[in-house]
Write a protein that holds these residues in place. Structure first.
Motif, PDB file in Angstrom:
ATOM      1  N   MET A 115     -29.054   2.606  28.274  1.00  0.00           N
ATOM      2  CA  MET A 115     -28.521   1.743  27.225  1.00  0.00           C
ATOM      3  C   MET A 115     -28.551   2.527  25.923  1.00  0.00           C
ATOM      4  SD  MET A 115     -29.723  -2.073  26.017  1.00  0.00           S
ATOM      5  CE  MET A 115     -31.329  -1.548  25.411  1.00  0.00           C
ATOM      6  N   TYR A 116     -27.487   2.398  25.141  1.00  0.00           N
ATOM      7  CA  TYR A 116     -27.374   3.147  23.898  1.00  0.00           C
ATOM      8  C   TYR A 116     -27.330   2.202  22.696  1.00  0.00           C
ATOM      9  CZ  TYR A 116     -25.877   6.927  27.001  1.00  0.00           C
ATOM     10  OH  TYR A 116     -25.812   7.858  27.994  1.00  0.00           O
ATOM     11  N   LEU A 117     -27.703   2.767  21.547  1.00  0.00           N
ATOM     12  CA  LEU A 117     -27.485   2.091  20.276  1.00  0.00           C
ATOM     13  C   LEU A 117     -26.902   3.130  19.334  1.00  0.00           C
ATOM     14  CD1 LEU A 117     -27.809  -0.588  18.707  1.00  0.00           C
ATOM     15  CD2 LEU A 117     -29.936   0.377  17.771  1.00  0.00           C
ATOM     16  N   GLN A 118     -25.602   3.037  19.093  1.00  0.00           N
ATOM     17  CA  GLN A 118     -24.929   3.917  18.144  1.00  0.00           C
ATOM     18  C   GLN A 118     -25.106   3.319  16.764  1.00  0.00           C
ATOM     19  OE1 GLN A 118     -23.281   6.942  18.603  1.00  0.00           O
ATOM     20  NE2 GLN A 118     -23.246   6.977  16.368  1.00  0.00           N
ATOM     21  N   MET A 119     -25.697   4.090  15.871  1.00  0.00           N
ATOM     22  CA  MET A 119     -25.983   3.609  14.524  1.00  0.00           C
ATOM     23  C   MET A 119     -25.225   4.446  13.517  1.00  0.00           C
ATOM     24  SD  MET A 119     -30.083   2.887  14.892  1.00  0.00           S
ATOM     25  CE  MET A 119     -30.499   4.629  14.940  1.00  0.00           C
ATOM     26  N   ASN A 120     -24.289   3.842  12.824  1.00  0.00           N
ATOM     27  CA  ASN A 120     -23.487   4.530  11.817  1.00  0.00           C
ATOM     28  C   ASN A 120     -23.781   3.973  10.437  1.00  0.00           C
ATOM     29  OD1 ASN A 120     -22.172   5.971  13.879  1.00  0.00           O
ATOM     30  ND2 ASN A 120     -20.631   4.363  14.108  1.00  0.00           N
ATOM     31  N   ASN A 121     -23.417   4.743   9.417  1.00  0.00           N
ATOM     32  CA  ASN A 121     -23.630   4.318   8.030  1.00  0.00           C
ATOM     33  C   ASN A 121     -25.062   3.809   7.834  1.00  0.00           C
ATOM     34  OD1 ASN A 121     -23.063   3.738   5.365  1.00  0.00           O
ATOM     35  ND2 ASN A 121     -22.166   1.738   5.810  1.00  0.00           N
ATOM     36  N   LEU A 122     -26.012   4.627   8.241  1.00  0.00           N
ATOM     37  CA  LEU A 122     -27.408   4.219   8.161  1.00  0.00           C
ATOM     38  C   LEU A 122     -27.869   4.063   6.722  1.00  0.00           C
ATOM     39  CD1 LEU A 122     -28.744   6.387  11.077  1.00  0.00           C
ATOM     40  CD2 LEU A 122     -29.121   3.930  10.848  1.00  0.00           C
ATOM     41  N   LYS A 123     -28.768   3.101   6.527  1.00  0.00           N
ATOM     42  CA  LYS A 123     -29.305   2.791   5.210  1.00  0.00           C
ATOM     43  C   LYS A 123     -30.815   2.971   5.233  1.00  0.00           C
ATOM     44  CE  LYS A 123     -25.772  -0.780   4.624  1.00  0.00           C
ATOM     45  NZ  LYS A 123     -25.513  -2.221   4.334  1.00  0.00           N
TER      46      LYS A 123
END
Length: 126
Positions: A76-84
């Motif tokens: 299972m993946y979690l793609q995280m973009n525009n991280l804060k």
């Protein structure tokens, strides 16, 4: 026995991206989720798979994070973009629904999940 192993965490600057992985054995598919816990805060749900391809996202990550699964690899993946910076936390994989009806609200609470991984740290600097 269910085993969940997270990987892919690291340190990035704000605006950057990371992809977390959760390798699963003993259970894969429905009723798996990503949670996170920042220092001094309660563990909170980030994204979750329910039944019939239903997915839930926390409002704070909608449009930035994407949960997905590779059934062949049982990852299972979690793609995280525009991280804060506020995304900084230990991220955990969870599995197996142990009570109550699944909903987009209940899917992001801690209690229904029976198995947890050890976590992977994500640090976002400003």
């Amino acid at each position: 026995q269910v085993e969940l192993v997270e990987s892919g965490g690291g340190s990035v600057q704000a605006g950057g991206s990371l992809r977390l992985s959760c390798a699963a054995s003993g259970h894969f598919g429905n009723y798996m989720a990503w949670f996170r816990q920042a220092p001094g805060k309660e563990r909170e749900g980030v994204a979750a798979f329910g039944y019939s391809d239903k997915i839930a996202y926390a409002d704070s990550v909608k449009g930035r994070f994407t949960i997905s699964q590779d059934n062949a690899k049982k990852i299972m993946y979690l793609q995280m973009n525009n991280l804060k910076p506020e995304d900084t936390a230990m991220y955990y994989c969870a599995a197996i629904w142990s009570g109550g009806a699944w909903s987009e609200i209940s899917a992001l609470t801690v209690d229904p999940y029976a198995y947890w991984g050890q976590g992977t740290q994500v640090t976002v600097s400003s």
